[in-house]
Motif scaffolding. Structure first.
Motif, PDB file in Angstrom:
ATOM      1  N   LEU A 145       0.820  -1.130   0.002  1.00  0.00           N
ATOM      2  CA  LEU A 145      -0.072  -0.096   0.150  1.00  0.00           C
ATOM      3  C   LEU A 145       0.902   1.280   0.021  1.00  0.00           C
ATOM      4  CD1 LEU A 145      -2.923  -1.143   2.553  1.00  0.00           C
ATOM      5  CD2 LEU A 145      -2.690  -1.332   0.206  1.00  0.00           C
ATOM      6  N   GLY A 146       2.074   1.181   0.634  1.00  0.00           N
ATOM      7  CA  GLY A 146       2.865   2.454   0.631  1.00  0.00           C
ATOM      8  C   GLY A 146       2.426   3.308   1.724  1.00  0.00           C
ATOM      9  N   LEU A 147       1.489   2.996   2.543  1.00  0.00           N
ATOM     10  CA  LEU A 147       1.161   4.190   3.560  1.00  0.00           C
ATOM     11  C   LEU A 147       2.415   4.207   4.670  1.00  0.00           C
ATOM     12  CD1 LEU A 147      -2.613   2.996   3.595  1.00  0.00           C
ATOM     13  CD2 LEU A 147      -1.494   4.924   2.294  1.00  0.00           C
ATOM     14  N   TRP A 148       3.022   3.216   5.083  1.00  0.00           N
ATOM     15  CA  TRP A 148       4.050   3.330   6.042  1.00  0.00           C
ATOM     16  C   TRP A 148       5.101   3.703   5.625  1.00  0.00           C
ATOM     17  CZ3 TRP A 148       4.140   4.199  11.137  1.00  0.00           C
ATOM     18  CH2 TRP A 148       3.192   3.772  11.970  1.00  0.00           C
ATOM     19  N   GLN A 149       5.691   2.781   4.414  1.00  0.00           N
ATOM     20  CA  GLN A 149       6.812   2.947   4.046  1.00  0.00           C
ATOM     21  C   GLN A 149       6.847   3.213   2.493  1.00  0.00           C
ATOM     22  OE1 GLN A 149       9.954   0.258   6.587  1.00  0.00           O
ATOM     23  NE2 GLN A 149       8.641  -0.924   5.241  1.00  0.00           N
TER      24      GLN A 149
ATOM     25  N   SER B 142       0.898  -0.206  15.680  1.00  0.00           N
ATOM     26  CA  SER B 142       1.889   0.813  15.360  1.00  0.00           C
ATOM     27  C   SER B 142       1.065   1.980  15.050  1.00  0.00           C
ATOM     28  CB  SER B 142       2.684   0.748  13.880  1.00  0.00           C
ATOM     29  OG  SER B 142       3.349  -0.732  13.944  1.00  0.00           O
ATOM     30  N   ALA B 143       1.779   3.315  15.490  1.00  0.00           N
ATOM     31  CA  ALA B 143       1.117   4.507  15.290  1.00  0.00           C
ATOM     32  C   ALA B 143       2.035   5.461  14.841  1.00  0.00           C
ATOM     33  CB  ALA B 143       0.307   4.823  16.514  1.00  0.00           C
ATOM     34  N   GLY B 144       1.565   6.423  13.954  1.00  0.00           N
ATOM     35  CA  GLY B 144       2.955   7.432  13.537  1.00  0.00           C
ATOM     36  C   GLY B 144       2.147   8.773  13.167  1.00  0.00           C
ATOM     37  N   TYR B 145       2.872   9.766  13.101  1.00  0.00           N
ATOM     38  CA  TYR B 145       2.626  11.238  12.541  1.00  0.00           C
ATOM     39  C   TYR B 145       3.879  11.352  11.522  1.00  0.00           C
ATOM     40  CZ  TYR B 145       1.333  16.054  11.861  1.00  0.00           C
ATOM     41  OH  TYR B 145       0.967  17.105  11.250  1.00  0.00           O
ATOM     42  N   LEU B 146       3.513  11.155  10.239  1.00  0.00           N
ATOM     43  CA  LEU B 146       4.460  11.554   9.086  1.00  0.00           C
ATOM     44  C   LEU B 146       3.909  11.852   7.913  1.00  0.00           C
ATOM     45  CD1 LEU B 146       5.515   7.369   9.534  1.00  0.00           C
ATOM     46  CD2 LEU B 146       6.774   9.403  10.278  1.00  0.00           C
ATOM     47  N   PRO B 147       4.972  12.317   7.191  1.00  0.00           N
ATOM     48  CA  PRO B 147       4.506  12.738   5.688  1.00  0.00           C
ATOM     49  C   PRO B 147       3.748  11.916   4.948  1.00  0.00           C
ATOM     50  CG  PRO B 147       6.706  13.759   6.271  1.00  0.00           C
ATOM     51  CD  PRO B 147       6.256  12.541   7.165  1.00  0.00           C
ATOM     52  N   VAL B 148       2.899  11.987   4.213  1.00  0.00           N
ATOM     53  CA  VAL B 148       2.506  11.007   3.228  1.00  0.00           C
ATOM     54  C   VAL B 148       3.566  10.592   2.111  1.00  0.00           C
ATOM     55  CG1 VAL B 148       0.501  10.344   1.502  1.00  0.00           C
ATOM     56  CG2 VAL B 148       0.135  11.771   3.546  1.00  0.00           C
ATOM     57  N   ASN B 149       3.608   9.500   1.834  1.00  0.00           N
ATOM     58  CA  ASN B 149       4.808   9.139   1.046  1.00  0.00           C
ATOM     59  C   ASN B 149       4.486   9.476  -0.429  1.00  0.00           C
ATOM     60  OD1 ASN B 149       6.365   7.716   3.212  1.00  0.00           O
ATOM     61  ND2 ASN B 149       4.968   5.921   2.948  1.00  0.00           N
ATOM     62  N   ASP B 150       3.181   9.775  -0.807  1.00  0.00           N
ATOM     63  CA  ASP B 150       2.871  10.219  -2.202  1.00  0.00           C
ATOM     64  C   ASP B 150       2.843  11.771  -2.083  1.00  0.00           C
ATOM     65  OD1 ASP B 150       3.011   7.923  -3.612  1.00  0.00           O
ATOM     66  OD2 ASP B 150       1.266   7.115  -2.621  1.00  0.00           O
ATOM     67  N   LEU B 151       3.423  12.644  -2.939  1.00  0.00           N
ATOM     68  CA  LEU B 151       3.195  13.904  -2.735  1.00  0.00           C
ATOM     69  C   LEU B 151       2.050  14.339  -3.327  1.00  0.00           C
ATOM     70  CD1 LEU B 151       6.713  14.876  -4.128  1.00  0.00           C
ATOM     71  CD2 LEU B 151       5.796  15.038  -1.650  1.00  0.00           C
ATOM     72  N   VAL B 152       1.294  15.237  -2.846  1.00  0.00           N
ATOM     73  CA  VAL B 152       0.150  15.717  -3.584  1.00  0.00           C
ATOM     74  C   VAL B 152       0.631  16.689  -4.369  1.00  0.00           C
ATOM     75  CG1 VAL B 152      -1.270  15.351  -1.347  1.00  0.00           C
ATOM     76  CG2 VAL B 152      -0.485  17.382  -1.589  1.00  0.00           C
TER      77      VAL B 152
ATOM     78  N   TYR C  62       0.767  15.867   5.906  1.00  0.00           N
ATOM     79  CA  TYR C  62       0.869  14.946   6.654  1.00  0.00           C
ATOM     80  C   TYR C  62      -0.402  13.803   6.788  1.00  0.00           C
ATOM     81  CZ  TYR C  62       5.368  16.541   8.344  1.00  0.00           C
ATOM     82  OH  TYR C  62       6.698  16.953   8.560  1.00  0.00           O
ATOM     83  N   HIS C  63      -0.006  12.874   7.582  1.00  0.00           N
ATOM     84  CA  HIS C  63      -1.084  11.926   8.005  1.00  0.00           C
ATOM     85  C   HIS C  63      -0.772  11.380   9.300  1.00  0.00           C
ATOM     86  CE1 HIS C  63       0.490   8.125   6.077  1.00  0.00           C
ATOM     87  NE2 HIS C  63       1.555   8.900   6.500  1.00  0.00           N
TER      88      HIS C  63
ATOM     89  N   SER D 210      -5.424   8.912   8.361  1.00  0.00           N
ATOM     90  CA  SER D 210      -6.082  10.002   8.287  1.00  0.00           C
ATOM     91  C   SER D 210      -5.202  11.164   7.788  1.00  0.00           C
ATOM     92  CB  SER D 210      -6.731  10.415   9.854  1.00  0.00           C
ATOM     93  OG  SER D 210      -7.287   9.295   9.922  1.00  0.00           O
ATOM     94  N   PRO D 211      -5.291  11.441   6.430  1.00  0.00           N
ATOM     95  CA  PRO D 211      -4.361  12.570   6.118  1.00  0.00           C
ATOM     96  C   PRO D 211      -5.051  14.112   6.356  1.00  0.00           C
ATOM     97  CG  PRO D 211      -5.093  11.112   4.219  1.00  0.00           C
ATOM     98  CD  PRO D 211      -5.986  10.842   5.423  1.00  0.00           C
ATOM     99  N   GLU D 212      -4.170  14.799   6.650  1.00  0.00           N
ATOM    100  CA  GLU D 212      -4.562  16.506   6.792  1.00  0.00           C
ATOM    101  C   GLU D 212      -5.031  17.234   5.823  1.00  0.00           C
ATOM    102  OE1 GLU D 212      -1.158  18.296   8.548  1.00  0.00           O
ATOM    103  OE2 GLU D 212      -1.702  17.198  10.600  1.00  0.00           O
ATOM    104  N   ALA D 213      -5.982  17.818   5.836  1.00  0.00           N
ATOM    105  CA  ALA D 213      -6.675  18.558   4.889  1.00  0.00           C
ATOM    106  C   ALA D 213      -6.221  19.834   4.769  1.00  0.00           C
ATOM    107  CB  ALA D 213      -8.280  18.468   4.988  1.00  0.00           C
TER     108      ALA D 213
END
Length: 479
Positions: free
Chosen positions: A145-149, A260-270, A294-295, A319-322
């Protein structure tokens, strides 16, 4: 670094995969002869020899359907290499895993660092600094999925998982583990090299979908002319984050849980875009700019392992930030998603006298769309891409292992079949490797994509790329 070309590949990976990654997995093959050797580089009184693994592969790939606008993409040749090194000393360990390849054409050469880190010594507690892979989530790893790494997705059917970059503090025992990661920087997923050409955004890849060049303005069709506006490198890279992973139980036997839990940049750029309409012409100039969002991401895996059978139930919430763009700009807003997965991994021993690893898994994703919004928060009437993931309701069967012995040498196979109910389509991947000697392998394989109804969800992954059926063959040398 490769200058602007490198950064176009880096920041526009989202264009190559419409902010998604192919569903895949990484079952570990039983070791076949010739798959790896360890080479001693040097010895000293206070250090262990370095362990080195390398692979060189040359293959030719033929697509069955030509692309009218790009006939050169019907056939390709790929030369690739991979090198992994682990060096242990009395005080510190160092590891590197890098790969590179070229298709012998513009924009089709890459060099990727999958992992590179220094690790402190310690029986249970270790500190890692650098880029490192970890098992944050089974569903994210199993389905790519590429959501974590992040991932390398130059070829959508061969995604390469990459590590996160930062500082890892890992207390790891057999029955439990706590890992904390903090990072001051961000390296996104990467795809094909995208460039401006004739007012469009193009790439030398069969797996890149260019955004539409038609725009309905006041009931008239206008032609869009795109321009790339790449921010400074520091603006994209200087985005930190943190995550925490805990494990209870031994994953090799009995019941175990990973959270696992994290606050990280989304791996795919918007993507942000600004449009300027030329009133005298049926033309719209659009400036496209990548941005970081971020998400908050959480995942839980619950499993039970008994001998060669492992069952896993997984949940992931993203949950991505809007964000609202500046005046006269439009930005992609990523919608939250929840992903569920159930999987069984087991081994068929002594089937055709050989061991075959089997994986059966199901994936269900709720949400995960993309909506382009204006500066006042209202949806725009033009959307670049509408989905974050390639697969959302899929059943997968995968087989890997030494299928047979031919002239006393191993024949290894990988077969994966995936059916996606939301797309009403399927994907079949096959590969066979025959080792005539310990270090050389002959490789043959093919991939088939198809849908039941070509008019149903034309923007879905399987429908868009249904003409990308292909077969390939080549040689691999390992050392």
């Amino acid at each position: 670094m490769r200058g602007k070309t490198y950064w176009l590949a880096l920041v526009f990976s989202v264009l190559a995969t419409h902010t998604s990654h192919a569903a895949d997995s990484s079952l570990r093959l039983p070791k076949a002869q010739g798959t790896s050797t360890i080479k001693n580089l040097e010895k000293s009184e206070d250090s262990e020899p370095a362990h080195v693994y390398g692979q060189i592969r040359l293959e030719g790939m033929q697509y069955l359907t030509p692309v009218p606008d790009a006939p050169r993409l019907t056939y390709s040749q790929l030369l690739s290499a991979r090198l992994s090194v682990l060096k242990e000393t009395r005080w510190i360990d160092a590891a590197t895993d890098v790969s590179g390849g070229t298709f012998f054409s513009r924009g089709q050469t890459h060099l990727i660092v999958h992992e590179t880190y220094l690790a402190s010594k310690g029986e249970n507690f270790k500190v890692f600094a650098g880029r490192k892979k970890k098992d944050w989530s089974d569903i994210d790893h199993r389905w790519n999925l590429g959501l974590w790494q992040p991932f390398l997705t130059i070829d959508a059917l061969r995604p390469e998982e990459e590590g996160l970059t930062g500082f890892f503090f890992d207390y790891n025992k057999k029955d439990w583990e706590v890992l904390f990661m903090a990072t001051p920087m961000f390296i996104p997923s990467m795809g094909p090299d995208v460039r401006e050409e004739g007012g469009g955004l193009v790439a030398d890849s069969r797996w890149y979908r260019a955004p539409s060049r038609n725009y309905d303005f006041n009931s008239r069709i206008n032609t869009i002319s795109y321009k790339l506006d790449i921010p400074e490198q520091a603006k994209l890279v200087n985005n930190g984050g943190a995550s925490l992973m805990t494990r209870l139980g031994d994953k090799s036997k009995g019941t175990w849980v990973v959270a696992s839990a994290g606050y990280l940049p989304v791996n795919d750029l918007v993507l942000k875009r600004q449009a300027f309409k030329q009133t005298s012409e049926d033309k719209v100039d659009v400036t496209v700019q990548p941005a970081v969002t971020y998400h908050q991401i959480q995942s839980v895996d619950v499993g039970y392992t008994y001998k060669a059978v492992k069952t896993t139930i997984s949940y992931l919430q993203d949950s991505p930030e809007a964000h609202l763009p500046e005046e006269e700009w439009v930005i992609q807003n990523l919608k939250p998603l929840q992903a569920y997965s159930a999987a069984v991994d087991f081994s068929l021993a002594d089937v055709l006298t050989k061991t075959i690893a089997v994986q059966i898994a199901y994936l269900k994703v709720v949400g995960g769309g993309i909506v382009d919004v204006t500066s006042n928060g209202t949806p725009d009437d033009f959307t670049l891409y509408d989905s974050r993931l390639k697969f959302t309701n899929s059943l997968m069967l995968r087989l890997e292992g030494q299928l047979a012995t031919w002239f006393k040498r191993p024949l290894v196979t990988r077969i994966k079949y995936l059916y996606d109910y939301d797309q009403r389509g399927s994907l079949l991947n096959t590969e066979f490797q025959y080792y005539p000697t310990q270090k050389w392998a002959v490789v043959m394989g093919g991939d088939v994509l198809g849908v039941q109804d070509e008019s149903y969800k034309p923007s879905s992954f399987l429908n868009q790329f249904r003409a990308n059926d292909r077969f390939y063959g080549g040689m691999t040398y390992v050392f």
